[in-house]
Design an enzyme around this catalytic site. Structure first.
Site, short mmCIF file in Angstrom:
data_model
loop_
_atom_site.label_atom_id
_atom_site.label_comp_id
_atom_site.label_asym_id
_atom_site.label_seq_id
_atom_site.Cartn_x
_atom_site.Cartn_y
_atom_site.Cartn_z
N SER A 236 -10.15 -0.47 6.77
CA SER A 236 -9.42 -0.06 5.45
C SER A 236 -8.88 -1.42 4.74
CB SER A 236 -8.44 0.78 5.45
OG SER A 236 -9.28 2.23 5.54
N LYS B 212 0.95 -1.23 -0.02
CA LYS B 212 0.03 -0.06 -0.10
C LYS B 212 0.80 1.32 -0.05
CE LYS B 212 -4.00 1.99 2.47
NZ LYS B 212 -5.20 1.79 3.54
N SER C 236 -9.64 2.06 2.53
CA SER C 236 -8.73 3.03 1.82
C SER C 236 -7.85 1.97 0.91
CB SER C 236 -8.04 3.87 2.51
OG SER C 236 -7.26 3.05 3.40
#
Lengths: 485, 480
Positions: free
Chosen positions: A178, A79, A154
């Site tokens: 997330s 990420k 996210s």
């Protein structure tokens, strides 16, 4: 079967047996990326050259007879809010579009020490604020199960990349859901570890007291293996728990006989889609058939969790994101008149709407005169929610809920309605507020052929119990199913 | 009282702690190194970095808490103070808001011979910010040096208990000497290791306290005195002209000798304090608190009283020695030998020694003087082996060289002649050559005695024991 479709565990065994090399696996994954990435947009930055170099190194070591860690040679996507030395780390923000960290996050040191092959940096909602990855400055990521739909957020890039087989496993971060929410939407496994079990050093902070890095994969075993790589005490993170961890993938087959599963009625009420609800209840029934004991419980303060979460996380975010001022690194506005004007223009132009919304909200709730009414009250609620969980865990071993109230929505569907967007976090935020571990594991699909996720919540540091339960369920129903892209 | 007004002063004093490393990272805590050379991603506030507390900072602050008679809060948090400034890379300073590490203490100070007790509201720990650099060479830019980011500070907040600039100065000097005694701060004003903010208000006797102003950028104790006196008069002028004092923050410009308004109360910043989520609650065991208390040395204000009471020093002399750790350590170890009265030492310490230090801008440790060689010197003078004048010659040498005092007596040929027969021989010779003076003395001109003794001393090339010489000459004259 193509190499990119296989699990990390299978590939690890194959490499051990000399059936395949890391370079072959890595090439296969990059071929897959080239084929589907235009439809998915999971990556912000690809790093094929270094990935192949790293894979070759592992292969050399292996042929030299060196004993290698389990996940050595396995391609992993990261990420884009996890600091990677020399590889730009944008947080999917204009603010950090060209920011290249001079240091590695602690988890990255562990990933590299374990010989894993980093494919690139994965798209996300800007600074991890969002539930759809539509808040990325660069592009929205698409759900591999239906490319008109969002992958969740996210960590949307982390979930979509794994679901589309553009990475074997990935790292995400979870502040209010997330990891679990996109895992649910994309039909993969995602673990939000206990707060303090994975070092946050190098994770670009959104809400320090809630953020936690965690693994995503297509199988429970892969997630267990990756979690065992990244957890551990770190003296660089004062909130890191001082304890040792056993190998989580070792005891996955211990079953659920006698396991007490709690179903909190507050998580099955209004707003939860009927198909999602029956998906979860069927999953629980399947576990019951394997010897688990199911019990209805109550977590009465759940209704307040969302407000409490948005106050605490925004308050911390308003402070954590204040450093992006254009002075030392990152974006700086071009035309400005003096210091204050530079600050204002830099931050107005460098941040997207959602980030600005949360900074304003967080600034407001910390302001003198409002602090007691908002922030202090939210912290009190946090204590109450934690206490209710503790109470519940005196009665049950794990708590089962939907990960998200619905399956994935269409791109653009909720972008004009932040409150509706925030409501998708309703089942996940409580876990962060209480610092607990939770896993989302695929549990079938709805009538639109979209994945449903089962969330299992445990007491602090009971990742093993959650993984075992998820593994048992996965063995029963088959888990991840490859979407047609 | 100034011009019929009573003055109320409170001080917020920042002291940089001299720990080896910074408060939240492993960077070196050292002044004066190359710009931006003592920095790392943590103290530069790079994205994703986290602070970890240097426990030494807690120890140092607790020591100061003990020295100022504070209650130690064994459980306390650290908080974020949020504001934007280019020298603050995280855009917040980690400090302590609600609960400081130390609170509710006091310190006794001496002002014009009178003892005054000043309340200490609190002492908390925090990190320092960087420094902006301005120069014409930077083409209209300002640059920032982040070496100071993360240097540990304690902020010592006093009660509004001071009533004059002289008291404020005495308070600051007392704090400084205590910090030096505890060896937790370098106390170099010119390097900014102690800085203070001054709160001043004035009111008519019998009336409640007036509205205060806060003055920042006070960088020396003498600037504090000038700033306070300026502020007192500025406020009185306003009141005398029928005006009212506004609560505001002002900036002291020492070069111009005046303060200028920085911001009014309405513009005051909202720092949005909240508990620092990246750090754990500080929990200090009682045992550790007690141990730190045991380690506190005798403090200068206590020493001062002891020097006056036990050794009979004048208060001025006692204060002078007590305020310097090094002088006091030297003096205390001399006195610990228990051989000679304080006066035998203070004559040297406060005389030739201080003059030497001042003339050469040196500190005690720059010299070779110690309790041993000073005591040897004193002994040789007391037992009349050497004269005072000879002592001065030896003193000058032992300041700079590690030489034995006794050997120096020989080397410099300073031993006094105290052998009566040798002295008598000198006297006989001088008297034989000065018949006129003998005649004068006999006729009542007593001055002649001095002249004759002087001639004897000269004949001995200064080595004759002057007391004995005088006695011998006198005896011979009276027997003539």
């Amino acid at each position: 079967m193509e190499l990119y479709r296989k699990s990390a565990y299978e590939l690890s065994q194959m490499m051990k047996n000399g059936e395949v090399s890391s370079v072959e696996i890595t090439k296969s994954v990059f071929d897959r990326i080239k084929a589907v990435e235009p439809k998915i947009d999971a990556y912000v930055t690809l790093d094929e050259e270094n990935a192949l170099k790293a894979a070759q190194e592992i292969d050399n070591k292996r042929s030299a007879g060196e004993e290698l860690p389990e996940l050595a040679g396995i391609p992993i996507g990261i990420k884009d809010n996890i600091s990677t030395k020399g590889l730009r780390t944008t947080c999917s923000s204009k603010m950090l579009e060209n920011y290249v960290p001079p240091f590695n996050a602690t988890v990255m040191n562990k990933v590299y020490e374990n010989g894993m092959v980093v494919t690139g940096k994965l798209n996300m909602d800007e600074f991890a604020m969002g539930s759809s990855t539509e808040n990325s400055y660069f592009k929205p990521t698409r759900n591999p199960n239906d490319t008109d739909r969002i992958p969740g957020g996210s960590s949307g890039g982390s979930a979509a990349a794994v679901a589309a087989c553009e990475a074997i496993v990935s790292l995400g971060s979870d502040t209010g859901g997330s990891i679990r929410q996109p895992a649910s939407y994309c039909g993969v496994v995602g673990l939000k570890p206990t707060y303090g079990s994975v070092s946050r050093f190098g994770l670009v902070a959104f809400a320090s007291s809630l953020d936690q890095i965690g693994p995503l994969g297509r199988t429970v075993r892969d997630v267990a293996m990756l979690q065992s790589v990244i957890n551990g005490h770190d003296r660089m993170d004062a909130t890191s728990a001082y304890r040792t961890y056993s190998d989580l993938s070792a005891g996955l087959e211990s079953g659920v006989s006698g396991l007490k599963i709690g179903l909190p009625k507050e998580y099955f009420g209004k707003g939860i889609d009927d198909e999602v609800k029956s998906g979860i209840l069927n999953a629980v029934k399947a576990l019951e058939a394997k010897g688990a004991v199911v019990k209805e419980i109550s977590l009465p303060s759940t209704d307040y969790a969302l407000s409490s979460y948005y106050i605490i996380s925004s308050a911390e975010a308003s402070s954590n994101l204040a450093r992006y001022d254009g002075v030392r690194y990152g974006f700086r506005a071009e035309d400005y008149d003096g210091l204050i004007d530079m600050y204002e223009k830099t931050r107005s132009e460098g941040f997207g709407d959602e980030v600005k919304r949360r900074i304003m909200l967080g600034t407001f709730v910390l302001s003198s005169g409002f602090y007691d009414a908002y922030y202090k009250k939210a912290k009190l609620l946090q204590r109450r929610i934690s206490a209710e969980f503790s109470q519940a865990f005196s009665d049950v071993d794990v708590i089962a809920t939907p990960t998200v109230p619905t399956t994935a929505f269409r791109i653009g569907e909720n972008t004009d309605d932040p409150l509706k967007m925030y409501a998708t976090d309703i089942c996940t935020v409580t876990v962060n507020i209480a610092g607990l571990p939770a896993i989302s594991v695929p549990c079938g699909k709805d009538s639109k052929n979209l994945p449903i996720g089962l969330q299992l919540i445990g007491e602090k540091f009971t990742e093993q119990k959650l993984l075992n339960t998820a593994y048992t369920y996965e063995q029963l129903v088959g888990g991840f199913s490859m979407p047609e892209i | 009282m100034v011009r019929g007004y009573e003055v109320v002063i409170g001080l917020e004093t920042h002291a940089e702690l001299n720990t080896d490393s910074k408060i939240y990272c492993d960077c070196k805590n050292q002044f004066g190194l190359e710009v931006n050379s003592q920095v790392c991603p943590i103290c530069m506030g790079m994205p994703g970095t986290l602070p970890t507390l240097n426990e030494k900072v807690v120890d140092y602050a607790i020591k100061m808490g003990h020295a100022l008679n504070c209650h130690i809060n064994r459980v306390c948090k650290q908080d974020r103070k949020n504001y934007f400034y280019p020298d603050l890379p995280k855009a917040y300073q980690i400090s302590q808001a609600e609960v400081p590490l130390c609170q509710n203490g006091y310190v006794d100070i001496l002002v014009d011979g009178e003892e005054r007790r000043i309340g200490i509201t609190r002492i908390h720990i925090e990190e320092d910010a960087g420094k902006l650099l301005h120069s014409d060479k930077f083409h209209g830019c300002s640059l920032v040096d982040l070496n100071r980011c993360g240097v540990p500070l304690i902020e010592i907040v006093s009660e509004p208990d001071m009533r004059s600039s002289a008291e404020a100065k005495a308070y600051l000097e007392t704090l400084k000497s205590i910090l030096q005694y505890l060896d937790i701060c370098d106390c170099k004003m010119e390097q900014g290791s102690i800085r203070c903010d001054v709160n001043v208000s004035v009111h008519k006797p019998g009336e409640p306290f007036g509205t205060r102003s806060e003055m920042k950028n006070v960088n020396s104790f003498s600037a504090a005195v000038r700033g306070i006196d300026f502020e007192i008069n500025r406020q009185i002028d306003i009141l005398e002209n029928g005006g009212t004092i506004e609560q505001e923050t002002r900036r002291w410009d020492d070069a111009k000798g005046e303060s200028v308004s920085m911001r009014s109360k309405e513009d005051s910043q909202d720092y949005r304090y909240f508990p620092e989520p990246d750090l754990l609650t500080i929990v200090v065991e009682q045992e550790r608190v007690d141990k730190l208390k045991e380690d506190i040395p005798e403090l200068p204000n206590a020493k001062l009283l002891r020097y006056v009471k036990e050794f009979g020093l004048a208060q001025k002399d006692a204060a002078f020695i007590a305020e310097s750790v090094e002088l006091a350590t030297l003096f205390d170890s001399c006195m610990a030998k228990g051989r000679f009265p304080a006066k035998s030492y203070t004559t040297w310490i406060l005389g030739d020694f201080i003059k030497y230090l001042n003339d050469n801008s040196k500190t005690v440790s720059d010299t070779k003087l110690n309790a041993d060689n000073l005591t040897e010197l004193v002994e040789l003078i007391e037992n009349k082996t050497i004269s005072n004048a000879g002592g001065k010659k030896i003193f000058a040498v032992i300041l700079e060289q590690e030489k034995s005092v006794k050997e120096l007596v020989d080397e410099l040929g300073l031993a006094q002649v105290s052998d009566a027969s040798a002295l008598e021989a000198i006297a006989d010779k001088v008297l034989a050559e000065n018949e006129k003076s003998i005649h004068d003395y006999k006729n009542g001109k007593t001055n002649a005695l001095g002249y004759l003794v002087g001639q004897c001393m000269k004949a001995s090339r200064g080595k004759a024991n002057p007391g004995m010489m005088k006695e011998i000459v006198l005896n011979k004259l009276n027997n003539m």
